[in-house]
Design a protein around this motif. Structure first.
Motif, PDB file in Angstrom:
ATOM      1  N   PRO A 118     -14.933   6.077   3.541  1.00 17.72           N
ATOM      2  CA  PRO A 118     -15.789   7.172   3.036  1.00 17.72           C
ATOM      3  C   PRO A 118     -15.160   8.549   3.211  1.00 17.72           C
ATOM      4  CG  PRO A 118     -17.039   5.675   4.441  1.00 17.72           C
ATOM      5  CD  PRO A 118     -15.605   5.302   4.570  1.00 17.72           C
ATOM      6  N   PHE A 119     -14.448   8.739   4.328  1.00 20.47           N
ATOM      7  CA  PHE A 119     -13.790  10.024   4.571  1.00 20.47           C
ATOM      8  C   PHE A 119     -12.807  10.344   3.453  1.00 20.47           C
ATOM      9  CE2 PHE A 119     -10.238  12.515   6.114  1.00 20.47           C
ATOM     10  CZ  PHE A 119     -10.847  13.563   6.783  1.00 20.47           C
ATOM     11  N   LEU A 120     -11.966   9.377   3.092  1.00 20.92           N
ATOM     12  CA  LEU A 120     -10.972   9.605   2.045  1.00 20.92           C
ATOM     13  C   LEU A 120     -11.627   9.724   0.673  1.00 20.92           C
ATOM     14  CD1 LEU A 120      -8.181   7.114   3.199  1.00 20.92           C
ATOM     15  CD2 LEU A 120      -8.181   9.609   3.432  1.00 20.92           C
ATOM     16  N   SER A 121     -12.637   8.907   0.414  1.00 22.21           N
ATOM     17  CA  SER A 121     -13.280   8.906  -0.903  1.00 22.21           C
ATOM     18  C   SER A 121     -13.925  10.244  -1.228  1.00 22.21           C
ATOM     19  CB  SER A 121     -14.331   7.790  -0.977  1.00 22.21           C
ATOM     20  OG  SER A 121     -13.732   6.522  -0.806  1.00 22.21           O
ATOM     21  N   THR A 122     -14.483  10.908  -0.213  1.00 17.59           N
ATOM     22  CA  THR A 122     -15.140  12.193  -0.455  1.00 17.59           C
ATOM     23  C   THR A 122     -14.138  13.320  -0.684  1.00 17.59           C
ATOM     24  OG1 THR A 122     -15.291  12.609   1.935  1.00 17.59           O
ATOM     25  CG2 THR A 122     -17.179  11.558   0.868  1.00 17.59           C
ATOM     26  N   ARG A 123     -12.891  13.114  -0.299  1.00 13.32           N
ATOM     27  CA  ARG A 123     -11.870  14.159  -0.444  1.00 13.32           C
ATOM     28  C   ARG A 123     -10.895  13.889  -1.579  1.00 13.32           C
ATOM     29  NH1 ARG A 123     -14.000  13.913   4.255  1.00 13.32           N
ATOM     30  NH2 ARG A 123     -14.150  15.744   5.630  1.00 13.32           N
ATOM     31  N   LEU A 124     -10.990  12.708  -2.147  1.00 12.18           N
ATOM     32  CA  LEU A 124     -10.135  12.339  -3.277  1.00 12.18           C
ATOM     33  C   LEU A 124     -11.017  12.048  -4.483  1.00 12.18           C
ATOM     34  CD1 LEU A 124      -7.838   9.890  -1.282  1.00 12.18           C
ATOM     35  CD2 LEU A 124      -7.128  12.114  -2.189  1.00 12.18           C
ATOM     36  N   GLY A 125     -10.439  12.002  -5.627  1.00 14.96           N
ATOM     37  CA  GLY A 125     -11.214  11.666  -6.819  1.00 14.96           C
ATOM     38  C   GLY A 125     -11.293  10.180  -7.070  1.00 14.96           C
ATOM     39  N   PHE A 126     -11.058   9.355  -6.058  1.00 15.62           N
ATOM     40  CA  PHE A 126     -11.100   7.897  -6.204  1.00 15.62           C
ATOM     41  C   PHE A 126     -11.408   7.280  -4.843  1.00 15.62           C
ATOM     42  CE2 PHE A 126      -6.802   9.083  -5.086  1.00 15.62           C
ATOM     43  CZ  PHE A 126      -6.404   8.133  -4.171  1.00 15.62           C
ATOM     44  N   SER A 127     -11.741   5.999  -4.854  1.00  8.77           N
ATOM     45  CA  SER A 127     -12.063   5.286  -3.617  1.00  8.77           C
ATOM     46  C   SER A 127     -10.952   4.275  -3.330  1.00  8.77           C
ATOM     47  CB  SER A 127     -13.404   4.553  -3.768  1.00  8.77           C
ATOM     48  OG  SER A 127     -13.747   3.882  -2.566  1.00  8.77           O
ATOM     49  N   PRO A 128     -10.088   4.550  -2.360  1.00  7.81           N
ATOM     50  CA  PRO A 128      -8.958   3.650  -2.106  1.00  7.81           C
ATOM     51  C   PRO A 128      -9.386   2.394  -1.348  1.00  7.81           C
ATOM     52  CG  PRO A 128      -8.974   5.395  -0.488  1.00  7.81           C
ATOM     53  CD  PRO A 128     -10.086   5.711  -1.449  1.00  7.81           C
ATOM     54  N   PRO A 129      -8.694   1.284  -1.560  1.00  7.74           N
ATOM     55  CA  PRO A 129      -8.954   0.101  -0.750  1.00  7.74           C
ATOM     56  C   PRO A 129      -8.445   0.330   0.674  1.00  7.74           C
ATOM     57  CG  PRO A 129      -7.068  -0.273  -2.175  1.00  7.74           C
ATOM     58  CD  PRO A 129      -7.644   1.058  -2.562  1.00  7.74           C
ATOM     59  N   VAL A 130      -9.266   0.049   1.664  1.00  5.82           N
ATOM     60  CA  VAL A 130      -8.899   0.277   3.068  1.00  5.82           C
ATOM     61  C   VAL A 130      -9.201  -0.988   3.859  1.00  5.82           C
ATOM     62  CG1 VAL A 130      -9.291   1.673   5.132  1.00  5.82           C
ATOM     63  CG2 VAL A 130      -9.454   2.725   2.872  1.00  5.82           C
ATOM     64  N   SER A 131      -8.226  -1.460   4.601  1.00  5.42           N
ATOM     65  CA  SER A 131      -8.444  -2.652   5.418  1.00  5.42           C
ATOM     66  C   SER A 131      -7.514  -2.647   6.618  1.00  5.42           C
ATOM     67  CB  SER A 131      -8.218  -3.929   4.590  1.00  5.42           C
ATOM     68  OG  SER A 131      -6.878  -3.978   4.118  1.00  5.42           O
ATOM     69  N   GLU A 132      -7.959  -3.295   7.690  1.00 10.35           N
ATOM     70  CA  GLU A 132      -7.082  -3.513   8.825  1.00 10.35           C
ATOM     71  C   GLU A 132      -6.126  -4.659   8.494  1.00 10.35           C
ATOM     72  OE1 GLU A 132     -10.414  -3.871   9.114  1.00 10.35           O
ATOM     73  OE2 GLU A 132     -11.094  -2.069  10.155  1.00 10.35           O
ATOM     74  N   LEU A 133      -4.982  -4.688   9.160  1.00  8.47           N
ATOM     75  CA  LEU A 133      -4.016  -5.764   8.930  1.00  8.47           C
ATOM     76  C   LEU A 133      -4.253  -6.883   9.936  1.00  8.47           C
ATOM     77  CD1 LEU A 133      -0.701  -3.791   8.297  1.00  8.47           C
ATOM     78  CD2 LEU A 133      -2.524  -4.393   6.700  1.00  8.47           C
ATOM     79  N   GLN A 134      -4.410  -8.076   9.428  1.00 11.59           N
ATOM     80  CA  GLN A 134      -4.616  -9.224  10.303  1.00 11.59           C
ATOM     81  C   GLN A 134      -3.259  -9.765  10.764  1.00 11.59           C
ATOM     82  OE1 GLN A 134      -7.783  -9.833  11.186  1.00 11.59           O
ATOM     83  NE2 GLN A 134      -8.250  -8.104   9.831  1.00 11.59           N
ATOM     84  N   LEU A 135      -2.586  -8.965  11.585  1.00 10.03           N
ATOM     85  CA  LEU A 135      -1.259  -9.325  12.075  1.00 10.03           C
ATOM     86  C   LEU A 135      -1.192  -9.115  13.579  1.00 10.03           C
ATOM     87  CD1 LEU A 135       1.154  -7.645   9.483  1.00 10.03           C
ATOM     88  CD2 LEU A 135       0.575 -10.061   9.655  1.00 10.03           C
ATOM     89  N   THR A 136      -0.445  -9.961  14.242  1.00 11.17           N
ATOM     90  CA  THR A 136      -0.214  -9.788  15.676  1.00 11.17           C
ATOM     91  C   THR A 136       0.589  -8.515  15.908  1.00 11.17           C
ATOM     92  OG1 THR A 136      -0.184 -12.190  15.996  1.00 11.17           O
ATOM     93  CG2 THR A 136       0.769 -10.835  17.747  1.00 11.17           C
ATOM     94  N   GLY A 137       0.138  -7.688  16.844  1.00 14.14           N
ATOM     95  CA  GLY A 137       0.855  -6.455  17.161  1.00 14.14           C
ATOM     96  C   GLY A 137       0.566  -5.313  16.219  1.00 14.14           C
ATOM     97  N   SER A 138      -0.400  -5.500  15.283  1.00 14.77           N
ATOM     98  CA  SER A 138      -0.723  -4.459  14.324  1.00 14.77           C
ATOM     99  C   SER A 138      -1.936  -3.662  14.789  1.00 14.77           C
ATOM    100  CB  SER A 138      -1.016  -5.074  12.953  1.00 14.77           C
ATOM    101  OG  SER A 138      -1.428  -4.090  12.036  1.00 14.77           O
ATOM    102  N   GLU A 139      -1.912  -2.353  14.528  1.00 12.32           N
ATOM    103  CA  GLU A 139      -3.017  -1.468  14.883  1.00 12.32           C
ATOM    104  C   GLU A 139      -3.263  -0.501  13.729  1.00 12.32           C
ATOM    105  OE1 GLU A 139      -4.168   1.921  18.261  1.00 12.32           O
ATOM    106  OE2 GLU A 139      -2.202   0.941  18.287  1.00 12.32           O
ATOM    107  N   PHE A 140      -4.531  -0.388  13.313  1.00 10.70           N
ATOM    108  CA  PHE A 140      -4.906   0.546  12.260  1.00 10.70           C
ATOM    109  C   PHE A 140      -5.257   1.879  12.920  1.00 10.70           C
ATOM    110  CE2 PHE A 140      -8.332   1.814   9.014  1.00 10.70           C
ATOM    111  CZ  PHE A 140      -7.399   2.472   8.214  1.00 10.70           C
ATOM    112  N   LEU A 141      -4.493   2.930  12.590  1.00 10.20           N
ATOM    113  CA  LEU A 141      -4.678   4.227  13.237  1.00 10.20           C
ATOM    114  C   LEU A 141      -5.660   5.129  12.496  1.00 10.20           C
ATOM    115  CD1 LEU A 141      -0.987   5.106  14.230  1.00 10.20           C
ATOM    116  CD2 LEU A 141      -2.730   3.876  15.546  1.00 10.20           C
ATOM    117  N   GLY A 142      -5.804   4.961  11.186  1.00 12.64           N
ATOM    118  CA  GLY A 142      -6.698   5.820  10.408  1.00 12.64           C
ATOM    119  C   GLY A 142      -6.077   6.191   9.076  1.00 12.64           C
ATOM    120  N   GLY A 143      -6.493   7.327   8.537  1.00 12.35           N
ATOM    121  CA  GLY A 143      -5.982   7.735   7.232  1.00 12.35           C
ATOM    122  C   GLY A 143      -5.921   9.243   7.099  1.00 12.35           C
TER     123      GLY A 143
END
Length: 267
Positions: free
Chosen positions: A161-186
């Motif tokens: 929602p944060f990105l969608s309100t600041r851009l003219g589109f709604s990007p796909p956002v997902s965490e990565l289902q990987l060992t050692g992976s961390e989603f920091l934000g956007g």
């Protein structure tokens, strides 16, 4: 710095031809100087309007036909120019002489068409290289500075929602289902003069930037490459262009790209 040199510097900045330190300095000036920002934005807009001209690859059948016509047109000796019309000659005779020029005219037309296709292909490759340079510069800028993310969260329900309100589109956002992976934000970033969504991950100690923006390109498989010590991959899916960049090893980078694709397909 005189005005001419400033124009040259702006052109090199937009084309990604500056070295890394100069590129970052121009990025800093772009943010701080409104007049420079206007000049850069206008130059980028002009380049974008040229790049977005319709481009279609020539079908194989058309290419083969053009090559065949070039071969046939090159075989005969050039016909002499039609002689001036003399009194008493029929219009049919004059037209017949003009039609004798047809092979040469065909050769010119075919050569022109071939040059057009070659120029469009080269222009497309050059534009893609410029975009890759922009991706590398944005990645380096984000990792060297203190601006990795605008919204720091591992929850895609907060980032999207944060990105969608600041851009003219709604990007796909997902965490990565990987060992050692961390989603920091956007964050909101800029590539090639357009605002884009940048999703930021960490894979072990390595930062991964995933840039996303709308496109009319057809869905395709990722194309991988290396640029200035970084691995990149780009593809289109579901009306969105994706560019991913990191300095992880080749095998791990492919795994990261596949995980981003899976997340996009499941949205």
């Amino acid at each position: 710095m005189n005005q001419l040199n400033e124009h040259e510097r702006i052109g090199a900045f937009i084309d990604g031809e500056l070295d890394l330190s100069d590129q970052l300095e121009m990025e800093r000036r772009y943010e701080a100087e409104p007049q420079l920002r206007q000049q850069v934005d206008e130059a980028r807009a002009l380049r974008e309007s040229v790049k977005e001209a319709s481009y279609h690859a020539a079908p194989d059948a058309l290419r083969q036909r053009l090559l065949a016509q070039m071969g046939r047109a090159a075989a005969p000796a050039p016909a002499a120019a039609p002689a001036p019309r003399k009194a008493g000659r029929s219009l049919g005779e004059v037209l017949g002489e003009w039609f004798a020029w047809k092979p040469m005219a065909s050769a010119f037309a075919v050569a022109g068409a071939a040059a057009f296709f070659v120029n469009m292909s080269a222009s497309h490759s050059f534009a893609e290289q410029q975009l890759e340079d922009d991706v590398v510069a944005s990645h380096v800028r984000s990792t060297l500075g203190q601006h990795l993310v605008d919204v720091s969260s591992s929850d895609h329900h907060q980032v999207k929602p944060f990105l969608s309100t600041r851009l003219g589109f709604s990007p796909p956002v997902s965490e990565l289902q990987l060992t050692g992976s961390e989603f920091l934000g956007g964050r909101v970033d800029y590539l090639d003069g357009r605002p884009v969504a940048a999703l930021v991950y960490k894979q072990g100690p390595h930062v991964v930037n995933s840039f996303i923006w709308p496109t009319k390109a057809a869905d395709g498989k990722p194309a991988f490459s290396q640029e200035k010590g970084f691995r990149t991959a780009h593809w289109s899916y579901g009306g969105m262009a994706h560019w991913v960049i990191s300095d992880v090893n080749a095998e791990e980078f492919q795994t990261v790209v596949q995980a981003i694709q899976r997340g996009d397909e499941q949205r």
